[in-house]
Design an enzyme around this catalytic site. Structure first.
Site, PDB file in Angstrom:
ATOM      1  N   GLN A 261      47.302  47.224  27.253  1.00 35.15           N
ATOM      2  CA  GLN A 261      46.111  46.638  27.877  1.00 35.15           C
ATOM      3  C   GLN A 261      45.039  46.391  26.836  1.00 35.15           C
ATOM      4  O   GLN A 261      44.920  47.146  25.872  1.00 35.15           O
ATOM      5  CB  GLN A 261      45.545  47.592  28.938  1.00 35.15           C
ATOM      6  CG  GLN A 261      46.502  47.927  30.043  1.00 35.15           C
ATOM      7  CD  GLN A 261      46.774  46.771  30.962  1.00 35.15           C
ATOM      8  OE1 GLN A 261      45.942  45.897  31.125  1.00 35.15           O
ATOM      9  NE2 GLN A 261      47.955  46.751  31.544  1.00 35.15           N
ATOM     10  N   LYS A 262      44.236  45.385  27.069  1.00 35.77           N
ATOM     11  CA  LYS A 262      43.148  45.044  26.154  1.00 35.77           C
ATOM     12  C   LYS A 262      42.331  46.280  25.798  1.00 35.77           C
ATOM     13  O   LYS A 262      42.000  46.517  24.643  1.00 35.77           O
ATOM     14  CB  LYS A 262      42.234  44.013  26.803  1.00 35.77           C
ATOM     15  CG  LYS A 262      42.504  42.617  26.323  1.00 35.77           C
ATOM     16  CD  LYS A 262      41.360  41.684  26.680  1.00 35.77           C
ATOM     17  CE  LYS A 262      41.828  40.251  26.559  1.00 35.77           C
ATOM     18  NZ  LYS A 262      41.573  39.450  27.752  1.00 35.77           N
TER      19      LYS A 262
END
Lengths: 181, 375
Positions: free
Chosen positions: A68-69
């Site tokens: 995830q970012k």
């Protein structure tokens, strides 16, 4: 100095493998499949998962870090002492293939990863209409990589296709490289 | 009494038929473009006209040449009227299919030959090349006529989707029977229902850049139905004010930048990014995650939209992890949808069913999207 450390660990026949890639690439599913666990109930990885597997007489410590970012900024915490980098790509995700390229090339600039070989897993090859390894090599500009030894394997974490072969490449490469020093 | 002149009888019958056909033509615009309803109406009219045309041909035995010509002209006139009516409700041609070039020329024989909507470049507004091919309603694919060609054959016939969509039918029920994957993008105010024949194309789905649309993909992705097959994966991106009934995904759903919308999906994994004011009706076999979202709410997929298999697996729709809130306390970014606020199954079914004269705003409204609280 690093190489001495490496050699020491090689005596223990231990390899540290860092598995990264965008979210939804299938990193955890790959690990699950290799471990022989159920691949149908994988939840997105909130932090990281470490699994140790015995492969060909070697002990592989696989660090599976969430993609995830929010988590990508923490990736660097895991770079140290990495022998091999496995970059997992979702071959069906044409929308983010550019993101994927940026992240990968960003990683390769990292000094602490400079000694690691790169295995690109083109995952989800069981899905019809996905990108081929040729397409991905082009999109990810793999040919431009000069700083690392690299290869690309088509694979599927759902069917298990090529996963073992990929790991075998990692081990063979590590053996050859680390004995060269 | 009964021994009427056949010419006169024919004249009366012809007049009645013409009147009825004209009435049908004038009512065409009131049919909904949803679910192929208008298409069926158009076809009905066209078949009436050809029947009439046959009658004229049959009557040639007793009709004088001049009368024959008059009748034929009238038939032709009717056909023109249908074409005109069709042209009226043909959408602005923003719906563009494009055959993805098989990269690598000869070497790429194994690459997918999927017909894709151009998902990367938004079509320049005003470019209406999709309307260029002449209307040809007969070229339309009928539902369920799945090509029997084995998947993976290199020479999948390239269908002219441009012509098909622009065929004047106005029906957003494109045939995907020869497509390998589904990629809808750049639509506004459309109600798109994927037919069951799209099932062969449901390997990996992509929906991008939709505004005030209703998309129903539940039919082709239901494996219980005759031809259905779930998506292997699905990506939804840049969607506003829309209702997406994404059906079934035997893998991950990746949602990015959706606002003021409602999404219903049954999947193995759900990943939601950068969403604002979206209601999710989920059936999720693993813990859904959100990242960079606010105002997202979670409810259950209504039972009627689940397969037997899904009903048996646990639904973790209420165990959401928020990457922007890795604390023990409750995340302020999401909440559960209170039961009374959830749209009941009957309303979903009713709103998504095709009906004449349905306005997209009404459908959206019925499903809780586009209320004044939104944008």
């Amino acid at each position: 100095m690093l190489s001495i450390l490496r050699k020491a660990r090689l005596k223990d026949k231990e390899l540290r493998i860092l598995m990264l890639g965008l979210d939804n690439a299938g990193k955890t599913t790959i690990v699950k499949w290799i471990m022989g666990e159920d691949v149908n109930t994988v939840s997105p990885t909130l932090g990281f998962i470490i699994k140790t597997i015995d492969f060909d007489g070697y002990k592989l410590n696989i660090w599976d870090v969430g993609g995830q970012k929010t988590l990508r900024s923490y990736w660097r915490n895991y770079f140290e002492k990495t022998d091999a980098l496995i970059w997992v790509v979702d071959s069906t995700d044409r929308l983010r293939v550019a993101d994927c390229r940026e992240e990968l090339h960003g990683l390769l600039l990292e000094e602490r990863l400079s000694g690691a070989s790169l295995l690109v897993f083109a995952n989800k090859q069981d899905v019809q209409g996905c990108m081929t390894t040729q397409e991905l090599s082009q999109e990810l500009r793999l040919d431009e990589i000069r700083t690392h030894r690299w290869t690309i394997f088509r694979c599927s974490a759902m069917t298990g296709q090529n996963l073992k072969e990929g790991l075998a490449w990692v081990v063979e490469d590590a053996k050859a490289r680390l004995f060269l020093y | 009494m009964t021994s009427e002149d056949p010419k006169d009888r024919f004249y009366r019958q012809f007049k009645i038929s013409v009147a009825s056909i004209e009435e049908q033509i004038s009512s065409l615009p009131s049919f909904s473009s949803v679910g192929g309803e208008r298409q069926y109406a158009v076809e009905h009219v066209l078949s009436s006209i050809s029947r009439l045309s046959n009658d004229v041909a049959d009557a040639s035995a007793f009709l004088p040449a001049y009368d024959q010509r008059t009748y034929s002209d009238k038939v032709k006139e009717l056909r023109d009227e249908v074409a005109k009516a069709q042209a009226q409700f043909t959408p602005k041609a923003r719906f563009q299919f494009k055959r993805r070039p098989t990269d690598g020329a000869g070497a790429g024989a194994g690459t997918s030959a999927g017909a894709r909507l151009d998902s990367r470049r938004p079509n320049p507004v005003g470019r209406v090349d999709a309307a260029a091919p002449p209307a040809e309603p007969k070229a339309r694919d009928t539902l369920g006529s799945l090509p029997t060609a084995a998947t993976g054959t290199a020479g999948v016939v390239a269908k002219n989707y441009n012509a098909e969509i622009a065929s004047g039918s106005g029906v957003r029920k494109p045939s995907f029977s020869a497509a390998r994957d589904i990629a809808l993008s750049d639509h506004q105010r459309m109600h798109i229902t994927l037919p069951v024949s799209a099932a062969r194309a449901t390997s990996a789905g992509t929906l991008t850049n939709l505004d005030r649309c209703v998309v129903d993909m539940s039919a082709p992705t239901t494996s219980g139905s005759a031809h259905g097959a779930p998506f292997a994966s699905l990506a939804l991106k840049d969607i506003a004010g829309s209702v997406i009934v994404a059906g079934h995904v035997d893998g991950p759903v990746h949602v990015t930048n959706v606002r003021d919308s409602a999404i219903m999906v049954a999947a193995r994994q759900v990943r939601i990014h950068d969403c604002d004011n979206v209601v999710f009706y989920l059936h999720c076999a693993s813990r859904p995650i959100i990242e960079g979202c606010k105002g997202v709410r979670f409810g259950k997929t209504p039972e009627g939209y689940l397969t037997e298999q899904e009903k048996k697996t646990p639904n973790l729709y209420d165990q959401v992890d928020d990457f922007k809130w890795l604390k023990a306390t409750e995340s302020p970014n999401w909440s559960l949808l209170p039961e009374p606020e959830a749209i009941p199954e009957s309303v979903w079914k009713k709103a998504l069913a095709p009906g004449p004269g349905v306005v997209i705003e009404d459908t959206l409204h019925a499903l809780g999207v586009g209320k004044s609280s939104g944008a």
